[in-house]
Design a protein around this motif. Structure first.
Motif, PDB file in Angstrom:
ATOM      1  N   ASN A 141     -20.455  34.592  -4.983  1.00 56.28           N
ATOM      2  CA  ASN A 141     -19.692  33.652  -4.156  1.00 56.28           C
ATOM      3  C   ASN A 141     -20.650  32.746  -3.392  1.00 56.28           C
ATOM      4  O   ASN A 141     -21.861  32.936  -3.408  1.00 56.28           O
ATOM      5  CB  ASN A 141     -18.763  34.393  -3.196  1.00 56.28           C
ATOM      6  CG  ASN A 141     -19.531  35.227  -2.174  1.00 56.28           C
ATOM      7  OD1 ASN A 141     -20.756  35.160  -2.073  1.00 56.28           O
ATOM      8  ND2 ASN A 141     -18.814  36.051  -1.425  1.00 56.28           N
ATOM      9  N   PHE A 142     -20.077  31.750  -2.749  1.00 60.08           N
ATOM     10  CA  PHE A 142     -20.869  30.837  -1.921  1.00 60.08           C
ATOM     11  C   PHE A 142     -20.775  31.267  -0.468  1.00 60.08           C
ATOM     12  O   PHE A 142     -19.706  31.617   0.024  1.00 60.08           O
ATOM     13  CB  PHE A 142     -20.371  29.396  -2.086  1.00 60.08           C
ATOM     14  CG  PHE A 142     -20.765  28.790  -3.409  1.00 60.08           C
ATOM     15  CD1 PHE A 142     -21.975  28.141  -3.547  1.00 60.08           C
ATOM     16  CD2 PHE A 142     -19.919  28.875  -4.505  1.00 60.08           C
ATOM     17  CE1 PHE A 142     -22.345  27.588  -4.762  1.00 60.08           C
ATOM     18  CE2 PHE A 142     -20.281  28.334  -5.724  1.00 60.08           C
ATOM     19  CZ  PHE A 142     -21.500  27.684  -5.859  1.00 60.08           C
ATOM     20  N   GLN A 143     -21.921  31.220   0.206  1.00 58.28           N
ATOM     21  CA  GLN A 143     -21.982  31.649   1.591  1.00 58.28           C
ATOM     22  C   GLN A 143     -22.752  30.627   2.419  1.00 58.28           C
ATOM     23  O   GLN A 143     -23.461  29.776   1.883  1.00 58.28           O
ATOM     24  CB  GLN A 143     -22.701  33.006   1.696  1.00 58.28           C
ATOM     25  CG  GLN A 143     -22.044  34.132   0.929  1.00 58.28           C
ATOM     26  CD  GLN A 143     -22.869  35.399   1.009  1.00 58.28           C
ATOM     27  OE1 GLN A 143     -24.020  35.395   1.491  1.00 58.28           O
ATOM     28  NE2 GLN A 143     -22.299  36.509   0.543  1.00 58.28           N
ATOM     29  N   ASN A 144     -22.608  30.769   3.727  1.00 63.72           N
ATOM     30  CA  ASN A 144     -23.402  29.943   4.628  1.00 63.72           C
ATOM     31  C   ASN A 144     -24.878  30.290   4.448  1.00 63.72           C
ATOM     32  O   ASN A 144     -25.259  31.461   4.494  1.00 63.72           O
ATOM     33  CB  ASN A 144     -22.992  30.188   6.073  1.00 63.72           C
ATOM     34  CG  ASN A 144     -23.728  29.283   7.037  1.00 63.72           C
ATOM     35  OD1 ASN A 144     -23.891  28.102   6.777  1.00 63.72           O
ATOM     36  ND2 ASN A 144     -24.176  29.849   8.150  1.00 63.72           N
ATOM     37  N   ARG A 145     -25.695  29.290   4.169  1.00 58.64           N
ATOM     38  CA  ARG A 145     -27.108  29.534   3.915  1.00 58.64           C
ATOM     39  C   ARG A 145     -27.824  29.908   5.214  1.00 58.64           C
ATOM     40  O   ARG A 145     -27.626  29.284   6.258  1.00 58.64           O
ATOM     41  CB  ARG A 145     -27.764  28.281   3.331  1.00 58.64           C
ATOM     42  CG  ARG A 145     -29.216  28.496   2.911  1.00 58.64           C
ATOM     43  CD  ARG A 145     -29.790  27.288   2.203  1.00 58.64           C
ATOM     44  NE  ARG A 145     -29.882  26.134   3.096  1.00 58.64           N
ATOM     45  CZ  ARG A 145     -30.199  24.911   2.684  1.00 58.64           C
ATOM     46  NH1 ARG A 145     -30.385  24.693   1.395  1.00 58.64           N
ATOM     47  NH2 ARG A 145     -30.279  23.915   3.548  1.00 58.64           N
ATOM     48  N   ILE A 146     -28.663  30.927   5.117  1.00 61.08           N
ATOM     49  CA  ILE A 146     -29.463  31.327   6.266  1.00 61.08           C
ATOM     50  C   ILE A 146     -30.563  30.297   6.485  1.00 61.08           C
ATOM     51  O   ILE A 146     -31.331  29.984   5.577  1.00 61.08           O
ATOM     52  CB  ILE A 146     -30.083  32.725   6.038  1.00 61.08           C
ATOM     53  CG1 ILE A 146     -28.979  33.770   5.879  1.00 61.08           C
ATOM     54  CG2 ILE A 146     -31.016  33.087   7.187  1.00 61.08           C
ATOM     55  CD1 ILE A 146     -29.497  35.150   5.535  1.00 61.08           C
ATOM     56  N   ARG A 147     -30.621  29.764   7.684  1.00 57.50           N
ATOM     57  CA  ARG A 147     -31.643  28.769   7.988  1.00 57.50           C
ATOM     58  C   ARG A 147     -32.951  29.467   8.366  1.00 57.50           C
ATOM     59  O   ARG A 147     -32.955  30.450   9.100  1.00 57.50           O
ATOM     60  CB  ARG A 147     -31.180  27.866   9.128  1.00 57.50           C
ATOM     61  CG  ARG A 147     -29.882  27.130   8.836  1.00 57.50           C
ATOM     62  CD  ARG A 147     -29.458  26.259   9.997  1.00 57.50           C
ATOM     63  NE  ARG A 147     -30.378  25.121  10.185  1.00 57.50           N
ATOM     64  CZ  ARG A 147     -30.302  24.289  11.211  1.00 57.50           C
ATOM     65  NH1 ARG A 147     -29.398  24.482  12.173  1.00 57.50           N
ATOM     66  NH2 ARG A 147     -31.138  23.273  11.309  1.00 57.50           N
TER      67      ARG A 147
END
Length: 382
Positions: A173-179
């Protein structure tokens, strides 16, 4: 250093030619606090990391000599004990094994380097076995002339990566990318000593600035204490002012064209020379004289040069003229001409008005559309 000499050092930054012995680094946050220090044998790093470092090192020697890469000379006083050159010499001689000396170097940079955020100081030591060359320029790998031992500093911004979505393969799935914090291309750096005439020059250093108009003069004064030349933009502006103030009321389109044509001729004559074409005050005066500037105007040249550029200032020809096009600009019209065909442009007085006349030739396009000439030659006289 010439372009060829710079490229010779850049070619070492890969596993095949690597001569780097040690790498040191210091990560500094926006409050100028040290977050991390490291010191390692360079070839002990994982292959993927080495490749990333190679890219940063190549960029530290990137750009154009005379614009981004500046050959700087140390004043004699800096070679005495306690001077900037003497400190760098001791750092090189230590082969980056003296932790106290390295820490002192970091502290100097952190104190004087103006950065808006986090940055990484990279420092490498390298020993290059300089191959000899035949008379026709071919390298002889088994005939070394000398050993060039140097250190190189790269100062890189460390920026927070942009927010976004990323694909998680495990969860499909797509997730918020860790910065995270990412090392960017170097903004500043220098090579010591310089590699002049394919050899060690302890009296010079090669300074790099990614932005050729922001040379960080305060930083250079405090860390290297070498006099900086005018920036590329400063040289261009000074040269433009010099023409205007020397020629005054005789500063016509034709006069400017003649000066540019003379400089283009000089560039063509020196195109095989790897060193940038540099003119001092007397050289520029000779260019003006050979371009038809009157003796009367040349009498005020010296005063104009000292006021606009500085008596001892040298100008890199490629910094002061655009070799790709010749531009004529009015408040409403901008015309760009191939420098090799500036003969197509002239001024004429028509109906009492000074006009720019351009020979259109046979092939004319307007917004990409091929157009036909709307009148015959005899209609102009009518």
């Amino acid at each position: 250093m010439t372009k060829k000499e710079v490229n010779e050092i850049r070619k070492q930054f890969n596993d095949k030619n690597c001569a780097i012995t040690r790498i040191c680094g210091c990560y500094v946050d926006g409050e100028k606090q040290k977050k991390l220090e490291f010191k390692e044998a360079f070839l002990s790093l994982p292959e993927e990391e080495r490749f990333k470092y190679y890219e940063l090192f190549r960029k530290t020697l990137g750009g154009t000599v005379g614009r981004n890469l500046l050959n700087l000379n140390f004043p004699m006083k800096e070679e005495a004990e306690g001077g900037t050159q003497e400190f760098l010499y001791r750092l090189r001689e230590s082969k980056l094994t003296d932790t106290e000396l390295i820490g002192e170097f970091y502290d100097k940079i952190i104190e004087h380097y103006d950065a808006p955020g986090n940055f990484l100081i990279l420092l490498i030591h390298s020993v290059y076995d300089v191959p000899g060359k035949t008379s026709d320029g071919l390298e002889m790998d088994d005939a070394s002339d000398e050993v060039y031992e140097y250190i190189m500093v790269s100062i890189c911004p460390v920026n927070l990566s942009k927010p976004g979505l990323s694909y998680n393969a495990e969860e499909n799935n797509f997730q918020n990318r860790i910065r995270d914090w990412v090392v960017a291309a170097p903004e500043t750096g220098f090579l010591f000593p310089a590699f002049n005439d394919r050899g060690t020059d302890l009296h010079s250093t090669l300074y790099y600035s990614r932005n050729s108009e922001e040379l960080k003069e305060d930083f250079v004064n405090l860390i290297l204490d070498c006099p900086l030349p005018l920036s590329a933009g400063g040289q261009k502006e000074s040269f433009q002012m010099l023409i205007e103030e020397t020629l005054q009321e005789t500063c016509s389109i034709e006069a400017v064209i003649q000066i540019h044509e003379k400089l283009n001729e000089m560039i063509e004559e020196h195109k095989e020379d790897p060193a940038p074409l540099i003119l001092d005050k007397e050289d520029v005066k000779t260019v003006f004289a050979s371009s038809g500037v009157s003796n009367e105007k040349l009498e005020i040249f010296d005063r104009c040069y000292d006021a606009t550029a500085g008596e001892k200032t040298e100008l890199v020809v490629n910094n002061v003229i655009n070799t790709r096009n010749f531009e004529v600009k009015t408040p409403n019209v901008i015309i760009k001409v191939n420098p090799e065909r500036m003969d197509l442009v002239e001024t004429k007085t028509i109906d009492g008005r000074e006009c720019l006349v351009i020979d259109l030739g046979s092939d004319v396009e307007v917004n990409g559309i091929t157009v036909r000439r709307s009148f015959h030659e005899d209609s102009y006289d009518e």
